[in-house]
Design a protein around this motif. Sequence first.
Motif, short mmCIF file in Angstrom:
data_model
loop_
_atom_site.label_atom_id
_atom_site.label_comp_id
_atom_site.label_asym_id
_atom_site.label_seq_id
_atom_site.Cartn_x
_atom_site.Cartn_y
_atom_site.Cartn_z
N PHE A 281 15.18 -6.60 -3.27
CA PHE A 281 16.57 -6.33 -3.67
C PHE A 281 16.64 -5.15 -4.64
CE2 PHE A 281 20.33 -7.14 -6.37
CZ PHE A 281 21.31 -7.19 -5.40
N LYS A 282 15.72 -5.10 -5.58
CA LYS A 282 15.70 -4.01 -6.57
C LYS A 282 15.40 -2.67 -5.90
CE LYS A 282 13.88 -3.05 -11.20
NZ LYS A 282 12.93 -3.49 -12.27
N LEU A 283 14.50 -2.67 -4.92
CA LEU A 283 14.19 -1.43 -4.20
C LEU A 283 15.39 -0.98 -3.38
CD1 LEU A 283 12.14 0.71 -3.25
CD2 LEU A 283 11.46 -0.87 -1.43
N TYR A 284 16.05 -1.93 -2.72
CA TYR A 284 17.22 -1.59 -1.90
C TYR A 284 18.31 -0.96 -2.77
CZ TYR A 284 18.79 -2.20 2.91
OH TYR A 284 19.11 -1.98 4.23
N ILE A 285 18.56 -1.57 -3.94
CA ILE A 285 19.59 -1.05 -4.85
C ILE A 285 19.20 0.34 -5.34
CG2 ILE A 285 20.69 -1.37 -7.10
CD1 ILE A 285 21.73 -3.21 -4.89
N LEU B 287 0.82 -1.23 0.00
CA LEU B 287 0.00 0.00 0.00
C LEU B 287 0.85 1.27 0.00
CD1 LEU B 287 -2.90 -1.20 2.29
CD2 LEU B 287 -3.04 -0.65 -0.13
N PRO B 288 1.88 1.40 0.85
CA PRO B 288 2.74 2.60 0.76
C PRO B 288 3.48 2.68 -0.58
CG PRO B 288 3.08 1.49 2.85
CD PRO B 288 2.27 0.57 2.01
N MET B 289 3.83 1.52 -1.15
CA MET B 289 4.53 1.52 -2.44
C MET B 289 3.66 2.10 -3.54
SD MET B 289 7.57 0.59 -3.49
CE MET B 289 8.21 1.07 -5.10
N SER B 290 2.35 2.03 -3.36
CA SER B 290 1.42 2.63 -4.34
C SER B 290 1.68 4.13 -4.48
CB SER B 290 -0.03 2.39 -3.91
OG SER B 290 -0.30 1.03 -3.71
N LEU B 291 2.02 4.78 -3.35
CA LEU B 291 2.27 6.22 -3.36
C LEU B 291 3.48 6.57 -4.22
CD1 LEU B 291 1.73 6.98 0.44
CD2 LEU B 291 0.09 7.30 -1.41
N LEU B 292 4.49 5.68 -4.19
CA LEU B 292 5.70 5.93 -4.99
C LEU B 292 5.50 5.58 -6.46
CD1 LEU B 292 8.66 4.59 -2.78
CD2 LEU B 292 7.98 6.97 -3.15
N SER B 293 4.59 4.67 -6.74
CA SER B 293 4.47 4.12 -8.09
C SER B 293 4.09 5.14 -9.14
CB SER B 293 3.44 2.98 -8.11
OG SER B 293 2.13 3.48 -7.89
N VAL B 294 3.42 6.22 -8.74
CA VAL B 294 2.99 7.22 -9.74
C VAL B 294 4.01 8.35 -9.87
CG1 VAL B 294 0.53 6.73 -9.45
CG2 VAL B 294 1.62 8.45 -7.99
N GLY B 295 5.15 8.23 -9.19
CA GLY B 295 6.16 9.29 -9.23
C GLY B 295 7.30 9.04 -10.19
N ARG C 288 4.79 6.35 -20.47
CA ARG C 288 4.97 5.87 -21.84
C ARG C 288 6.17 6.50 -22.54
NH1 ARG C 288 0.17 8.59 -21.51
NH2 ARG C 288 -0.03 10.61 -22.53
N LYS C 289 6.61 7.67 -22.07
CA LYS C 289 7.75 8.34 -22.71
C LYS C 289 9.09 7.85 -22.16
CE LYS C 289 5.16 12.58 -23.77
NZ LYS C 289 5.09 14.05 -23.57
N GLU C 290 9.05 6.97 -21.18
CA GLU C 290 10.28 6.45 -20.58
C GLU C 290 10.50 5.01 -21.00
OE1 GLU C 290 10.88 7.56 -16.50
OE2 GLU C 290 9.32 9.11 -16.61
N ALA D 8 9.25 5.96 -12.93
CA ALA D 8 9.08 4.71 -13.68
C ALA D 8 9.74 3.54 -12.95
CB ALA D 8 9.66 4.86 -15.08
N GLY D 9 10.92 3.78 -12.36
CA GLY D 9 11.62 2.72 -11.64
C GLY D 9 10.80 2.21 -10.46
N ASP D 10 10.18 3.13 -9.73
CA ASP D 10 9.34 2.74 -8.60
C ASP D 10 8.08 2.03 -9.08
OD1 ASP D 10 11.08 3.77 -6.69
OD2 ASP D 10 10.15 5.76 -6.74
N ALA D 11 7.55 2.46 -10.23
CA ALA D 11 6.37 1.80 -10.79
C ALA D 11 6.67 0.35 -11.13
CB ALA D 11 5.90 2.56 -12.03
#
Length: 500
Positions: free
Chosen positions: A482-486, A364-372, A424-426, A374-377
Motif C-alpha cells: 500500500f505504501k509503495l502504491y501511494i 530483489l528488484p526493490m533492492s535497486l530502488l532502496s539506495v536511491g 542520515r541527512k534525511e 529514503a522513502g524507497d529504502a
Amino acid sequence: MAALGNLTGRRWFLALALGVTLLKCLLIPTYHSTDFEVHRNWLAITHSLPISQWYYEETSEWTLDYPPFFAWFEYVLSHVAKYFDQEMLNTHNLNYSSSRTLLFQRFSVIFTDALFVYAVHECCKWTDGKKASKELTEKPKFILSVLLLWNFGLLIVDHIHFQYNGFLFGLMLLSIARLFQKRHLEGAFLFAVLLHFKHIYLYVAPAYGVYLLRSYCFTANKPDGSIRWNSFSFIRFISLGLIVCLVSALSLGPFLALNQLPQVFSRLFPFKRGLCHAYWAPNFWALYNALDKVLSIIGLHDKWFGSAVPAHSPPLCDSLGNPHLHADCHIGPRGFLRCLILCALSSFMFGWHVHEKAILLAVLPMSLLSVGKAGDASIFLILTTTGHYSLFPLLFTAPELLIKILLMLLFTIYSISSLKTLFRKEKPLFNWMETSYLLGLGPLEVCCEFIFPFTSWKLKYPFIPLLLTSVYCAVGITYAWFKLYISVLTDPFVLKTKKQ
C-alpha cells in the motif's frame, strides 16, 4: 567490512562474491526440502526419456511443470550429473540422495549463480553516485552489492531449501540492467528467455510490455513529457515482436510439432490446485481466510462476510493482481522498475495459489530502488524484513534454527544500519508504528519456536505457528504494498506530468 574498505576498483566486489560463495559451500550439508527430489527427478526425466514423454512422465508425483527451457537446462545438467552418480538419473529411483548426488546438485546451484553475480555487477553500474561517500562501505554501489549478493531470502531458499532462483533472478536483473543501458532489444530478449525458463515471471510482463512500447517503440516526446503519437516506429515494434516469437518458437516449437502444447500448458498452469498453498503465503488471502475463520467461530460469517467477496477463481485473482500501469512507466528506468515491483507485489498479494517464496520477485528488484531514495529504502526494509521472516517455516528442522536466525539478524541489521547511514541527512526511515511492528517479529519467533512446542496445543493445533506467521507477515507486506502504491501515485513528477 573494515578490511573491505581498503580494497579498490573491482576487488571489493570480487571479495563480496567470493565470500558469499564460501558461505554457500558451508551450507551444503544442511537440510534440503522435497524440491531437491523434484529437480533430481527432472534430471532423470530429461536424461533418460525422449522429449515426447517429458511432460507425460508421472512415475514420481513431482512431474515436470516448468517451461521447456528449464527442461533443457535440466537436460544439460544431467549430462554432467552422470559423471557424479549415474543412479540419480533413473526415473524409478525415487527419493534417491547419495552423497555424490547431494554434492552435484548443491554445486550446480552455486555454479549457475555466477550469472546472478554478473547481473548484480551490471546493475550496480547504474546506481546513482550522487550520494557517494569517501568511505567504500557507505557508497550506494557497495550497499546494493551486499543487499543483492548476500540476500538472506535467496540464500536459504536456494542453498538450504534448494532451488535455482539465483540463476533465474540473474536473467531478470540482467534484462533490467540492459534496459537501464538503453539496450532494449537485449533486455527484451533476456526477459523472453526468462519467461520460458519459469513462467512465474509472467507477473511482471505487463511492466516490460508497457515500458518497451513507450520507451522504445515511441521515439520522441512532446515538451511536456507526453507521447508524440506520430513518432511510433513500426520497425522497432516488429523487432520486439520477432524476438518474442522466435524465442517462443524455439521453446514451444518441438511440442507444437508433437501436438503436445495442451499437455505442456496443463502442467504449467494447474488451476485445479486451491486458492492458497498449504502454508498460506502472507498476502491478502491469508488475511481473508483468517478473518473468514474468526467470523465463522463467532457466528457472524453469513451476516458480515458471506457475500462480501465473489467466488474465487484464477481469472479473478489475475485481475486483482494486475495493477493499473499509469504514466510512471515512461519516466525512465526508475519508473519502469517501480512498475515492475508493483506488478510483482500485487500478483503476490492477490495471485492464485501463491507460494511464500514468490516474495523474492518483489524484494530483489526493490533492492535497486532502496539506495536511491529514503522513502524507497523505508519500504524496502519493511518489505524485506517481513518477507524474509515469512520464509522461516521453510526451514523447520532443529539444526537450521540457529542458522536462519543468525543469517537473518546479520542481513537485517546490515540493511537497516547501512541505509540509515546512507540517508542520515534525511528524515528517519521508520515511524514509531513501523518500528513497533518490526520489533514484534522477535516475540513472534520466540512464541512460535521456543514456547509453543512445549505447550499442550502442539498436538491439537499444530498449525498455529504457521497461522500466526502468515497473518502477522501479511499485515507488514500489505502495508508495504500500500505504501509503495501511494508513493508511486503521489510521485511529484507523475503529478506534474498528469497536470500538464
